[in-house]
Motif scaffolding. Structure first.
Motif, PDB file in Angstrom:
ATOM      1  N   ASP A 106       0.846  -1.188   0.000  1.00 38.07           N
ATOM      2  CA  ASP A 106       0.000   0.000   0.000  1.00 38.07           C
ATOM      3  C   ASP A 106       0.889   1.248   0.000  1.00 38.07           C
ATOM      4  N   THR A 107       1.278   1.683  -1.191  1.00 37.47           N
ATOM      5  CA  THR A 107       2.131   2.865  -1.308  1.00 37.47           C
ATOM      6  C   THR A 107       1.792   3.569  -2.612  1.00 37.47           C
ATOM      7  N   ASN A 108       2.441   4.696  -2.875  1.00 38.42           N
ATOM      8  CA  ASN A 108       2.225   5.363  -4.166  1.00 38.42           C
ATOM      9  C   ASN A 108       3.464   6.153  -4.546  1.00 38.42           C
ATOM     10  N   GLU A 110       8.362  12.023  -2.832  1.00 39.57           N
ATOM     11  CA  GLU A 110       8.445  13.163  -1.898  1.00 39.57           C
ATOM     12  C   GLU A 110       9.224  12.825  -0.629  1.00 39.57           C
ATOM     13  N   ARG A 111       9.026  11.616  -0.095  1.00 39.86           N
ATOM     14  CA  ARG A 111       9.657  11.279   1.192  1.00 39.86           C
ATOM     15  C   ARG A 111      11.083  10.752   1.061  1.00 39.86           C
ATOM     16  N   THR A 112      11.413  10.215  -0.136  1.00 41.10           N
ATOM     17  CA  THR A 112      12.743   9.596  -0.258  1.00 41.10           C
ATOM     18  C   THR A 112      13.550  10.080  -1.459  1.00 41.10           C
ATOM     19  N   ASP A 151       6.662  -5.309   3.278  1.00 37.73           N
ATOM     20  CA  ASP A 151       6.815  -4.249   4.274  1.00 37.73           C
ATOM     21  C   ASP A 151       7.051  -2.911   3.572  1.00 37.73           C
ATOM     22  N   ARG A 152       6.034  -2.072   3.540  1.00 37.64           N
ATOM     23  CA  ARG A 152       6.157  -0.817   2.780  1.00 37.64           C
ATOM     24  C   ARG A 152       7.158   0.152   3.414  1.00 37.64           C
ATOM     25  N   ASN A 153       7.444  -0.057   4.705  1.00 41.45           N
ATOM     26  CA  ASN A 153       8.406   0.833   5.368  1.00 41.45           C
ATOM     27  C   ASN A 153       9.814   0.674   4.814  1.00 41.45           C
ATOM     28  N   GLY A 193      12.233   3.745  10.909  1.00 42.48           N
ATOM     29  CA  GLY A 193      12.640   4.803   9.973  1.00 42.48           C
ATOM     30  C   GLY A 193      12.723   6.182  10.572  1.00 42.48           C
ATOM     31  N   ARG A 194      11.688   6.553  11.343  1.00 37.35           N
ATOM     32  CA  ARG A 194      11.630   7.910  11.864  1.00 37.35           C
ATOM     33  C   ARG A 194      12.804   8.195  12.817  1.00 37.35           C
ATOM     34  N   ASP A 195      13.126   7.203  13.657  1.00 36.97           N
ATOM     35  CA  ASP A 195      14.257   7.376  14.589  1.00 36.97           C
ATOM     36  C   ASP A 195      15.571   7.455  13.827  1.00 36.97           C
ATOM     37  N   ALA A 221      20.609   7.586   0.994  1.00 39.67           N
ATOM     38  CA  ALA A 221      19.575   6.894   1.761  1.00 39.67           C
ATOM     39  C   ALA A 221      18.236   7.594   1.627  1.00 39.67           C
ATOM     40  N   ASN A 222      18.272   8.925   1.539  1.00 44.39           N
ATOM     41  CA  ASN A 222      17.043   9.706   1.488  1.00 44.39           C
ATOM     42  C   ASN A 222      17.416  11.112   1.029  1.00 44.39           C
ATOM     43  N   ILE A 223      16.724  11.607   0.019  1.00 44.90           N
ATOM     44  CA  ILE A 223      17.057  12.929  -0.543  1.00 44.90           C
ATOM     45  C   ILE A 223      16.948  14.016   0.530  1.00 44.90           C
ATOM     46  N   GLY A 237      18.032   3.965  -5.777  1.00 53.19           N
ATOM     47  CA  GLY A 237      17.592   3.754  -4.395  1.00 53.19           C
ATOM     48  C   GLY A 237      18.791   3.707  -3.463  1.00 53.19           C
ATOM     49  N   ASN A 238      18.574   3.089  -2.296  1.00 57.17           N
ATOM     50  CA  ASN A 238      19.651   2.963  -1.304  1.00 57.17           C
ATOM     51  C   ASN A 238      20.368   1.634  -1.533  1.00 57.17           C
ATOM     52  N   THR A 239      21.611   1.711  -1.980  1.00 58.24           N
ATOM     53  CA  THR A 239      22.374   0.485  -2.235  1.00 58.24           C
ATOM     54  C   THR A 239      23.444   0.265  -1.162  1.00 58.24           C
TER      55      THR A 239
HETATM   56  O1  UT7 Z   1      20.771   3.932   4.841  1.00 62.34           O
HETATM   57  C1  UT7 Z   1      20.952   3.730   6.191  1.00 62.34           C
HETATM   58  C2  UT7 Z   1      20.194   4.589   7.104  1.00 62.34           C
HETATM   59  N1  UT7 Z   1      18.800   4.674   6.803  1.00 62.34           N
HETATM   60  C3  UT7 Z   1      18.241   5.854   6.636  1.00 62.34           C
HETATM   61  O2  UT7 Z   1      18.912   6.849   6.625  1.00 62.34           O
HETATM   62  C4  UT7 Z   1      16.749   5.909   6.479  1.00 62.34           C
HETATM   63  C5  UT7 Z   1      16.186   6.938   7.429  1.00 62.34           C
HETATM   64  N2  UT7 Z   1      14.726   7.047   7.408  1.00 62.34           N
HETATM   65  C6  UT7 Z   1      14.054   7.508   6.335  1.00 62.34           C
HETATM   66  O3  UT7 Z   1      14.624   7.788   5.292  1.00 62.34           O
HETATM   67  C7  UT7 Z   1      12.583   7.760   6.507  1.00 62.34           C
HETATM   68  O4  UT7 Z   1      12.246   7.657   7.865  1.00 62.34           O
HETATM   69  C8  UT7 Z   1      11.677   6.803   5.689  1.00 62.34           C
HETATM   70  C9  UT7 Z   1      11.789   7.124   4.209  1.00 62.34           C
HETATM   71  C10 UT7 Z   1      12.060   5.354   5.958  1.00 62.34           C
HETATM   72  C11 UT7 Z   1      10.217   7.025   6.079  1.00 62.34           C
HETATM   73  O5  UT7 Z   1       9.862   8.396   5.871  1.00 62.34           O
HETATM   74  P1  UT7 Z   1       9.178   9.230   7.040  1.00 62.34           P
HETATM   75  O6  UT7 Z   1       8.879  10.561   6.502  1.00 62.34           O
HETATM   76  O7  UT7 Z   1      10.064   9.150   8.250  1.00 62.34           O
HETATM   77  O8  UT7 Z   1       7.840   8.446   7.251  1.00 62.34           O
HETATM   78  P2  UT7 Z   1       7.268   7.795   8.605  1.00 62.34           P
HETATM   79  O9  UT7 Z   1       7.934   6.505   8.870  1.00 62.34           O
HETATM   80  O10 UT7 Z   1       7.238   8.829   9.671  1.00 62.34           O
HETATM   81  O11 UT7 Z   1       5.785   7.519   8.150  1.00 62.34           O
HETATM   82  C12 UT7 Z   1       4.863   8.582   7.850  1.00 62.34           C
HETATM   83  C13 UT7 Z   1       3.564   7.963   7.377  1.00 62.34           C
HETATM   84  C14 UT7 Z   1       3.067   6.858   8.302  1.00 62.34           C
HETATM   85  O12 UT7 Z   1       1.654   6.916   8.330  1.00 62.34           O
HETATM   86  P3  UT7 Z   1       0.905   7.590   9.573  1.00 62.34           P
HETATM   87  O13 UT7 Z   1       1.357   6.842  10.796  1.00 62.34           O
HETATM   88  O14 UT7 Z   1       1.344   9.028   9.579  1.00 62.34           O
HETATM   89  O15 UT7 Z   1      -0.538   7.394   9.219  1.00 62.34           O
HETATM   90  C15 UT7 Z   1       3.503   5.589   7.604  1.00 62.34           C
HETATM   91  O16 UT7 Z   1       2.701   4.490   7.920  1.00 62.34           O
HETATM   92  O17 UT7 Z   1       3.754   7.342   6.088  1.00 62.34           O
HETATM   93  C16 UT7 Z   1       3.355   5.970   6.162  1.00 62.34           C
HETATM   94  N3  UT7 Z   1       4.197   5.198   5.269  1.00 62.34           N
HETATM   95  C17 UT7 Z   1       3.949   5.069   3.956  1.00 62.34           C
HETATM   96  N4  UT7 Z   1       2.990   5.535   3.161  1.00 62.34           N
HETATM   97  C18 UT7 Z   1       3.022   5.220   1.861  1.00 62.34           C
HETATM   98  C19 UT7 Z   1       5.339   4.524   5.557  1.00 62.34           C
HETATM   99  N5  UT7 Z   1       5.837   3.941   4.465  1.00 62.34           N
HETATM  100  C20 UT7 Z   1       5.001   4.254   3.448  1.00 62.34           C
HETATM  101  C21 UT7 Z   1       4.980   3.965   2.075  1.00 62.34           C
HETATM  102  N6  UT7 Z   1       3.987   4.483   1.325  1.00 62.34           N
HETATM  103  N7  UT7 Z   1       5.938   3.208   1.496  1.00 62.34           N
END
Ligand code: UT7
Length: 335
Positions: free
Chosen positions: A33-35, A41-43, A156-158, A224-226, A261-263, A288-290
């Motif tokens: 469940d993603t788009n 926008e998020r990555t 796992d969409r996360n 992810g958030r942490d 890892a993330n823009i 992506g993140n390799t």
């Molecule tokens: O490479 C090594 C180190 N790793 C990193 O540096 C990654 C660090 N983390 C991140 O880049 C970001 O935390 C993510 C890209 C993983 C996630 O982005 P975010 O802006 O932190 O999203 P979030 O986890 O806070 O989730 C926000 C919302 C949540 O919904 P609710 O609780 O607000 O209703 C998630 O369930 O987005 C939801 N969500 C998604 N929605 C659509 C999480 N994954 C997805 C998804 N598609 N794939």
């Protein structure tokens, strides 16, 4: 006894290799469940490359190494040492370094794998630099190679939207001191971060069993958030630190090549030292993140785009599981 000689180490060759198969955001929309809009926008990711099942990390690692050697103008027999940063080795042992050695025919080299998660490449680069500077090795291959799809849960969409497969490699060798080469590195480790990003099973702690598989413990787990909060602070901080420590400002940097890892994390580091977009290398949109492959493959992309020239000041930085993080400052040494 003769005094120990200290040499200068520089990167003189860069290579990359990616599988042909693309996994687009539209395809991920069918799996979880993603788009596309959320992911972009998020990555910043639009697509990533994925190997055919049963392809080990050594396959693209060897190809990236061959391109790096060709660029440096050396043969496999010239290589003294191979360091392979990876979280997805072909097998837990023997080292993937040996599997790659066998594929490329670098019969004079010794080597090992290094596990530094997403910071693995810059940790390995610092090791290669130390070997060359001390005179223990003349030419070292550092090969970041990953098959992240092997440890990614596509339910796992996360996490499944983030990772891709591929490899990047560099040749680190002795260069004339006047050219600069690798100037400085800062590397850090904080084991209290383990709980936020790990793969729990498959090692000695949780040996593979029906239970660990049912619990999906052989996949990447990430809060992810942490991790995001630590990554922004860590990457921006350590990038600024290495620039300022060396008496430079953002204006002096010709190219910033961060771990992809993330823009948004990259932009935070970019803002911290005041860089324009033209000073930053971005590849996350297509790969992506390799993990350990992202920085060396980004270097090759930058080279192919004509953005790396002799004498350029280049800053690398990474943040990853562990937590691990670090930065490297170098003056580019073309082959
Ligand atoms: O490479 C090594 C180190 N790793 C990193 O540096 C990654 C660090 N983390 C991140 O880049 C970001 O935390 C993510 C890209 C993983 C996630 O982005 P975010 O802006 O932190 O999203 P979030 O986890 O806070 O989730 C926000 C919302 C949540 O919904 P609710 O609780 O607000 O209703 C998630 O369930 O987005 C939801 N969500 C998604 N929605 C659509 C999480 N994954 C997805 C998804 N598609 N794939």
């Amino acid at each position: 006894m003769a005094a120990r000689t200290l040499y200068t180490a520089g990167i003189t060759g860069v290579g990359m290799s990616f599988p042909e198969k693309r996994l687009t955001n539209a395809e991920l929309e069918k799996l979880v469940d993603t788009n596309d809009q959320w992911i972009v926008e998020r990555t910043g990711i639009k697509e990533r490359r994925i190997v055919e099942k049963g392809t080990g990390s050594s396959v693209h690692g060897a190809k990236a190494a061959e391109q790096a050697m060709e660029h440096a103008g050396i043969t496999p027999m010239d290589v003294d040492m191979i360091i392979v940063p990876t979280v997805t080795p072909d097998m837990l042992f023997p080292p993937t370094a040996g599997l790659i050695q066998e594929k490329i025919g670098a019969k004079n080299a010794w080597g090992f794998d290094l596990e530094g998660a997403c910071s693995g490449f810059i940790f390995a680069l610092q090791n290669a630099r130390a070997q060359v500077e001390a005179g223990h090795a003349r030419r070292v291959l550092v090969i970041g190679t990953e098959v992240m799809s092997a440890i990614t849960d596509y339910e796992d969409r996360n996490t499944c939207i983030l990772f891709g497969d591929g490899a990047g490699a560099v040749v680190v060798e002795r260069v004339d001191e006047s050219r600069g080469g690798i100037i400085d590195a800062i590397n850090r480790l904080d084991g209290s971060g383990a709980k936020y990003l790990h793969m729990a099973a498959g090692g000695s702690l949780n040996t593979p069993s029906a239970e660990t598989i049912a619990a999906k413990m052989h996949y990447v787990y990430q809060e992810g958030r942490d991790v995001y909060k630590f990554a922004v602070k860590g990457m921006a901080g350590i990038t600024a630190e290495i620039v300022e420590k060396n008496g430079l400002t953002g204006a002096d940097v010709d190219l910033f090549v961060p771990h992809q890892a993330n823009i948004r994390i990259i932009k935070a580091a970019q803002r911290r030292i005041g860089l324009e977009d033209s000073q930053v290398c971005i590849t996350i949109d297509r790969f992506g993140n390799t993990t350990a492959a992202s920085i060396p493959s980004a270097l090759r992309v930058a080279l192919d785009e004509g953005r790396l020239k002799e004498g350029h000041i280049v800053v690398l930085c990474a943040f990853g599981a562990g937590f691990t993080w670090g930065s490297t400052l170098l003056r580019w040494t073309a082959p």
